[in-house]
Design a protein around this motif. Structure first.
Motif, PDB file in Angstrom:
ATOM      1  N   LYS A  92       0.822  -1.204   0.000  1.00  0.00           N
ATOM      2  CA  LYS A  92       0.000   0.000   0.000  1.00  0.00           C
ATOM      3  C   LYS A  92       0.861   1.261   0.000  1.00  0.00           C
ATOM      4  N   GLN A  93       2.156   1.098   0.248  1.00  0.00           N
ATOM      5  CA  GLN A  93       3.054   2.243   0.251  1.00  0.00           C
ATOM      6  C   GLN A  93       3.215   2.782  -1.170  1.00  0.00           C
ATOM      7  N   PRO A  94       3.592   4.054  -1.310  1.00  0.00           N
ATOM      8  CA  PRO A  94       3.726   4.635  -2.661  1.00  0.00           C
ATOM      9  C   PRO A  94       4.661   3.842  -3.572  1.00  0.00           C
ATOM     10  N   GLU A  95       5.747   3.278  -3.009  1.00  0.00           N
ATOM     11  CA  GLU A  95       6.703   2.558  -3.847  1.00  0.00           C
ATOM     12  C   GLU A  95       6.144   1.208  -4.306  1.00  0.00           C
ATOM     13  N   ARG A  96       5.371   0.553  -3.453  1.00  0.00           N
ATOM     14  CA  ARG A  96       4.793  -0.764  -3.750  1.00  0.00           C
ATOM     15  C   ARG A  96       5.868  -1.699  -4.319  1.00  0.00           C
ATOM     16  N   ASN A  97       6.947  -1.859  -3.573  1.00  0.00           N
ATOM     17  CA  ASN A  97       8.100  -2.625  -4.053  1.00  0.00           C
ATOM     18  C   ASN A  97       7.895  -4.104  -3.726  1.00  0.00           C
ATOM     19  N   ILE A  98       7.467  -4.866  -4.717  1.00  0.00           N
ATOM     20  CA  ILE A  98       7.186  -6.284  -4.508  1.00  0.00           C
ATOM     21  C   ILE A  98       8.468  -7.051  -4.213  1.00  0.00           C
ATOM     22  N   HIS A  99       9.594  -6.612  -4.779  1.00  0.00           N
ATOM     23  CA  HIS A  99      10.858  -7.315  -4.529  1.00  0.00           C
ATOM     24  C   HIS A  99      11.325  -7.092  -3.089  1.00  0.00           C
ATOM     25  N   LEU A 100      11.110  -5.894  -2.553  1.00  0.00           N
ATOM     26  CA  LEU A 100      11.443  -5.647  -1.145  1.00  0.00           C
ATOM     27  C   LEU A 100      10.583  -6.531  -0.247  1.00  0.00           C
ATOM     28  N   THR A 101       9.301  -6.624  -0.553  1.00  0.00           N
ATOM     29  CA  THR A 101       8.394  -7.463   0.236  1.00  0.00           C
ATOM     30  C   THR A 101       8.815  -8.918   0.171  1.00  0.00           C
ATOM     31  N   LYS A 102       9.171  -9.384  -1.023  1.00  0.00           N
ATOM     32  CA  LYS A 102       9.630 -10.769  -1.198  1.00  0.00           C
ATOM     33  C   LYS A 102      10.881 -11.038  -0.364  1.00  0.00           C
ATOM     34  N   SER A 103      11.819 -10.101  -0.356  1.00  0.00           N
ATOM     35  CA  SER A 103      13.056 -10.290   0.398  1.00  0.00           C
ATOM     36  C   SER A 103      12.803 -10.289   1.901  1.00  0.00           C
TER      37      SER A 103
END
Length: 418
Positions: free
Chosen positions: A268-279
């Protein structure tokens, strides 16, 4: 080969966590209860598996539980066929035997429920500090720290239980999560955020006072309170704390739900970084991470609204006038067009040239005449170039003649339809 011999061959040949080994054996035990312990696994056929599926589902086994059995046993049979334990010509009887299970209910913990749990734990910390008596969750400071670790990092319960004192790198503000605790068998680090720092510091200071060795289990409530007698903390003790939270708040709350909540919050954050979430969740592929993320319907609504704005869909929406005021007719439109200069988006307060003013009045009158209705006048801020283009497209069957010369303002005059 018997079912027991087959599952032992598989687990002995793979580096599985204890929890994974338990799941494979549970699936095989379910098969043994139906087919018998001495059945030859090579003689089991697909039609027998389908008959077993029909029976257990009729007896009340959930579709999701059946899929767990089917997937794990298909893996075991596939291993046996691949390595020649079973004939290579033997089809896998569990192939395509799963069923469509109902969608899981949301595993997201609402932020307000998390705040309520945090506030309650903090009140218990104050209570124990002031009274010196045990609170309902004791020692409250320890369980508050445990709660915050799950909230901030999203680590698994087993990962927390396996953190050793030496796994905390305070200088770099990192915590090592060891590979043997993970489904991926990969070790990784989680950062110690500002909100988590005081809780980790409290745990480290208490461990130092208690004389912890570097290899000692760090999150061990038994070492921090004389009300416990175990040598090491286990999952039952953590789950007991969460059960008390659930009883107090009436909201389902577990460490694993915090993983789902963290994943959805990050997306939900502006960046919506799926790779950060995965890591951060230490997943081996993004597909697994996507399964943790709940749909953000508020964001979805905003995106769809932006689309309708960009395409001009909202400009011609008719809305009922619930005020009871008389509707605006075409004469009022013409009067307003003559007395109120239109405003352009590219220049705040800049009046539209007379040609555009004339065009707007002509197009609006033509549209009202064709529709045979008298819709309410749009607010002033909607009189933009996009509105003119929208009206023009809606009256596209009407021919217009273009007049004017080079360098002068371009005019359009509406001609009556033949």
């Amino acid at each position: 080969m018997t079912p027991l011999e087959l599952v032992e061959a598989y687990t002995d040949d793979h580096d599985l966590r204890d929890a994974s080994t338990k799941i494979y054996k549970a699936a095989m035990n379910a098969l043994k209860r139906h087919f018998g312990e001495e059945i030859d696994v090579g003689a089991i056929e697909r039609r027998q598996i389908l008959a077993w599926r029909k029976l257990v589902l009729a007896d009340g086994l959930s579709k999701r539980s059946w899929n767990t059995y089917s997937n794990h046993l298909r893996t075991v049979w596939g291993y046996a066929i691949e390595h020649g334990i079973l004939p290579k010509t033997l089809p896998n009887p569990f192939k395509k035997t799963t069923v469509v299970a109902p969608r899981r209910p949301s595993k997201i913990v609402a932020s307000e429920a998390i705040h309520q749990a945090r506030r309650w734990l903090m009140s218990l910390v104050d209570e124990e500090h002031c009274t010196g008596e045990r609170s309902k969750i004791t020692p409250a400071w320890f369980w508050l720290a445990t709660f915050e670790v799950f909230y901030y990092t999203g680590i698994r319960l087993n990962a927390l239980l396996c953190i050793r004192l030496k796994d905390v790198d305070w200088d770099r503000k990192l915590i090592l999560i060891r590979g043997e605790t993970e489904k991926t068998h990969r070790e990784y680090f989680v950062p110690i955020m500002e909100g988590l720092e005081p809780h980790i510091r409290a745990i480290l200071d208490a461990a130092e006072r208690c004389g912890f060795a570097p290899t000692d289990q760090l999150f061990n409530v038994n070492r921090f309170s004389n009300h416990y007698r175990r040598a090491e903390m286990n999952s039952d003790q953590v789950e007991a704390m969460y059960k008390k939270l659930i009883a107090k708040l009436g909201v389902r709350m577990t460490p694993h739900r915090f993983r789902h909540t963290l994943a959805s919050d990050l997306m939900k954050q502006p960046e919506r970084n799926i790779h950060l979430t995965k890591s951060l969740l230490n997943h081996s592929n993004i597909a697994t991470t996507m399964g943790y993320i709940e749909a953000d319907y508020d964001h979805m609504r905003e995106v769809l609204h932006e689309r309708s704005l960009l395409q001009g869909a909202l400009l011609l929406v008719r809305r009922a006038d619930e005020t009871g005021a008389p509707g605006t007719n075409k004469h009022q439109v013409q009067e307003l067009a003559a007395t109120e200069p239109l405003r352009l988006e590219h220049g705040p307060g800049a009046p539209v040239d007379p040609a555009t003013q004339e065009l707007a009045a002509a197009l609006l009158q033509l549209q009202f005449d064709r529709a045979g209705t008298e819709p309410s006048l749009p607010p002033e801020e909607l009189f933009t170039p996009s509105l003119l283009f929208t009206i023009m497209s809606s009256t596209a069957t009407t021919p217009y003649s273009r007049t004017g010369s080079g360098g002068s303002s371009t005019r359009f005059a509406a001609r009556a339809s033949p």
